[in-house]
Design a protein around this motif. Structure first.
Motif, short mmCIF file in Angstrom:
data_model
loop_
_atom_site.label_atom_id
_atom_site.label_comp_id
_atom_site.label_asym_id
_atom_site.label_seq_id
_atom_site.Cartn_x
_atom_site.Cartn_y
_atom_site.Cartn_z
N LYS A 232 0.85 -1.19 0.00
CA LYS A 232 0.00 0.00 0.00
C LYS A 232 0.88 1.24 0.00
CE LYS A 232 -3.23 2.37 3.17
NZ LYS A 232 -3.88 2.29 4.51
N LYS A 233 0.45 2.28 -0.67
CA LYS A 233 1.16 3.55 -0.57
C LYS A 233 0.15 4.67 -0.33
CE LYS A 233 1.68 5.05 -5.42
NZ LYS A 233 2.68 5.46 -6.44
N THR A 234 0.53 5.60 0.54
CA THR A 234 -0.36 6.67 0.97
C THR A 234 0.37 8.00 0.85
OG1 THR A 234 -1.38 5.16 2.57
CG2 THR A 234 -1.81 7.51 2.85
N LYS A 235 -0.27 8.97 0.22
CA LYS A 235 0.35 10.29 0.06
C LYS A 235 0.43 10.99 1.41
CE LYS A 235 -0.48 12.69 -3.63
NZ LYS A 235 -1.13 13.56 -4.66
N ILE A 236 1.57 11.61 1.68
CA ILE A 236 1.78 12.34 2.93
C ILE A 236 1.45 13.82 2.69
CG2 ILE A 236 3.43 12.97 4.73
CD1 ILE A 236 5.04 10.46 3.89
N THR A 237 0.52 14.35 3.48
CA THR A 237 0.12 15.75 3.34
C THR A 237 0.14 16.44 4.69
OG1 THR A 237 -2.24 15.22 3.58
CG2 THR A 237 -1.34 15.25 1.34
N CYS A 238 0.29 17.75 4.64
CA CYS A 238 0.32 18.52 5.89
C CYS A 238 -0.25 19.91 5.64
CB CYS A 238 1.75 18.63 6.41
SG CYS A 238 1.87 19.36 8.06
N GLY A 239 -1.45 20.14 6.14
CA GLY A 239 -2.05 21.47 6.06
C GLY A 239 -2.14 22.02 4.66
N GLY A 240 -2.50 21.19 3.70
CA GLY A 240 -2.65 21.66 2.33
C GLY A 240 -1.40 21.54 1.48
N PHE A 241 -0.33 20.99 2.04
CA PHE A 241 0.92 20.80 1.30
C PHE A 241 1.24 19.31 1.16
CE2 PHE A 241 1.20 24.99 3.18
CZ PHE A 241 1.77 25.77 2.19
N ILE A 242 1.88 18.95 0.06
CA ILE A 242 2.37 17.59 -0.14
C ILE A 242 3.78 17.51 0.42
CG2 ILE A 242 3.01 15.86 -1.86
CD1 ILE A 242 0.90 17.14 -3.71
N ILE A 243 4.01 16.56 1.31
CA ILE A 243 5.30 16.44 1.99
C ILE A 243 6.13 15.32 1.36
CG2 ILE A 243 6.47 16.11 4.19
CD1 ILE A 243 4.75 18.66 4.02
N ASP A 244 7.25 15.69 0.77
CA ASP A 244 8.18 14.68 0.27
C ASP A 244 9.45 14.70 1.13
OD1 ASP A 244 9.25 17.09 -0.51
OD2 ASP A 244 9.58 16.55 -2.60
N ARG A 245 10.36 13.80 0.83
CA ARG A 245 11.66 13.71 1.50
C ARG A 245 11.56 13.34 2.98
NH1 ARG A 245 13.54 18.68 1.76
NH2 ARG A 245 11.79 19.72 0.75
N THR A 246 10.48 12.67 3.39
CA THR A 246 10.46 12.19 4.78
C THR A 246 11.52 11.11 4.93
OG1 THR A 246 8.63 10.71 4.18
CG2 THR A 246 8.07 12.74 5.33
N ASN A 247 12.30 11.22 5.98
CA ASN A 247 13.49 10.37 6.10
C ASN A 247 13.35 9.43 7.30
OD1 ASN A 247 15.98 9.38 5.41
ND2 ASN A 247 17.09 11.28 5.70
N GLU A 248 14.12 9.61 8.34
CA GLU A 248 14.08 8.67 9.47
C GLU A 248 12.70 8.65 10.11
OE1 GLU A 248 14.78 6.29 12.77
OE2 GLU A 248 14.33 8.39 13.13
N LEU A 249 12.20 7.44 10.41
CA LEU A 249 10.84 7.25 10.89
C LEU A 249 10.82 6.61 12.28
CD1 LEU A 249 9.28 5.63 7.66
CD2 LEU A 249 9.37 8.06 8.24
N GLU A 250 9.77 6.93 13.05
CA GLU A 250 9.58 6.31 14.36
C GLU A 250 8.08 6.17 14.64
OE1 GLU A 250 11.10 5.18 18.43
OE2 GLU A 250 11.80 5.10 16.36
N TYR A 251 7.63 4.93 14.84
CA TYR A 251 6.22 4.66 15.10
C TYR A 251 5.91 4.86 16.58
CZ TYR A 251 1.77 2.12 15.36
OH TYR A 251 0.46 1.77 15.57
N TYR A 252 4.73 5.47 16.85
CA TYR A 252 4.28 5.67 18.23
C TYR A 252 2.97 4.94 18.42
CZ TYR A 252 3.25 8.09 22.63
OH TYR A 252 2.96 8.38 23.95
N ALA A 253 3.00 3.87 19.24
CA ALA A 253 1.86 2.97 19.37
C ALA A 253 0.64 3.65 19.99
CB ALA A 253 2.26 1.75 20.20
N TYR A 254 0.85 4.56 20.93
CA TYR A 254 -0.27 5.18 21.64
C TYR A 254 -1.22 5.88 20.68
CZ TYR A 254 -2.85 8.48 24.57
OH TYR A 254 -3.86 9.21 25.16
#
Length: 359
Positions: A232-254
């Motif tokens: 699956k792939k999902t577009k990353i958006t933030c407040g009306g902008f498309i966000i590319d170049r997301t790098n290091e990731l960390e999942y938060y279970a809560y």
């Protein structure tokens, strides 16, 4: 006479409809005002945050201190102390972290002690590999705890046995490697994970430098599988902008969200792992200046913020305590996130850097 009655009834009906319309409008406006902070209707309003430094730790890899586990006897051992070029970063224990480190001819994976800064054990990659993001994963068929490590352009994912740090397997992968994270609770025992049938809900996500969050298929039996596929792939958006170049990731279970560095910026975005929409934007401007080696790293554009680890103590908090660092940074910072009042500040931070989401 009859006509007059009809007119009066018609006028009364019109007045009643207008009044109902006005009441409905007032109620709708009240609902919007009351829910503006959380409603998806106003997805353009993003909570923007700053930070406060709680503690500062050393960020250095000294090969002479740690134990080397060789994945190939032909790989040369380096004795040089370095401030790691961080690509993956997460806790493996209350005071220990796993860190994957990039650059050709100097990529490695290590486990180190947060308090002392000392490397406990490490393994070097071949000179042809550029290490990228890493994550814990549980092999479904064995419940073995493993570490996956992406590579940048080499279309290879290394799989390491967490207990021994020896190479367990390799996968091919069609995409470039950037960030990697999973929903594995790294501090939970294998027995507890098995009891909860964790593998039925296990998830793995990656980024590749574009505007998508990729969910990856997890093979049941790693050694009988050659390739990792995207499910699956999902577009990353933030407040009306498309966000590319997301790098290091960390999942938060809560909150079932993913914290992500945005490459070449001082920004961290918190993303809904299902929708790709951001729920927080964290501005870490000025943090690099608190590094002991700031005068050196500031000269290099690649020495940017990269590395997010959520505190093991943050289990049930809306905003967890973060441990953050950067590429070639001499320090790791424990920070708490502080809410900014200006809810439209995200537009200032994102305008000119990212494309508008016109869909």
């Amino acid at each position: 006479m009859c006509l007059c009655r009809l007119v009066r009834k018609f006028v009364s009906l019109i007045i009643l409809m207008v009044m109902l319309f006005l009441v409905a409008g007032i109620l709708f406006t009240y609902y919007i005002i009351k829910n503006i902070k959380t409603s998806d209707i106003f997805s353009y309003v993003i909570n923007t945050h700053t930070y406060e430094v709680l503690n500062k730790y050393k960020h250095i890899h000294d090969p002479s201190v740690g134990k080397e586990i060789k994945i190939d006897p032909k790989i040369e051992t380096s004795s040089e102390k370095v401030h790691p070029f961080t690509q993956g970063f997460f806790f493996s224990d209350k005071n220990r972290l796993i860190e994957s480190v990039g650059l050709y001819k100097s990529s490695f994976l290590r486990e180190f002690d947060l308090v002392s800064g000392n490397t406990i054990r490490y393994t070097n990659f071949g000179p042809q590999y550029f290490g990228e993001g890493s994550a814990f994963i549980i092999e479904p068929s064995t419940y073995k705890k493993l570490i996956l490590n992406l590579t940048y352009k080499e279309k290879t994912i290394f799989v390491f046995d967490y207990e021994s740090l020896e190479l367990y397997h390799t996968f091919t992968f069609d995409l470039d490697g950037y960030g990697l994270t999973s929903n594995v609770d790294t501090l939970q025992s294998v027995d507890a994970l098995r009891k909860d049938n964790f593998v039925l809900n296990q998830k793995l996500w990656a980024t590749t430098g574009d505007e998508y969050l990729y969910e990856l298929q997890i093979p049941d039996d790693f050694k009988n599988s050659e390739k990792i596929y995207v499910s699956k792939k999902t577009k990353i958006t933030c407040g009306g902008f498309i966000i590319d170049r997301t790098n290091e990731l960390e999942y938060y279970a809560y909150s079932k969200t993913i914290f992500a560095n945005i490459f070449l910026t001082n920004l961290i975005v918190e993303i809904n792992s299902e929708t790709g929409k951001c729920v927080k934007l964290i501005n870490l401007d000025g943090l690099i200046k608190k590094c002991d080696n700031y005068e050196h790293i500031d000269e290099n554009i690649d020495d940017v913020l990269n590395g997010i680890a959520i505190s093991p103590q943050s289990k049930n908090e809306e905003t967890p305590v973060l441990f953050v660092t950067g590429k070639n940074w001499s320090n790791i910072f424990e920070i708490t996130i502080k809410r900014k009042i200006d809810e439209l500040a995200h537009k200032v931070l994102l305008r000119g850097k990212f494309k508008l989401n016109l869909q």
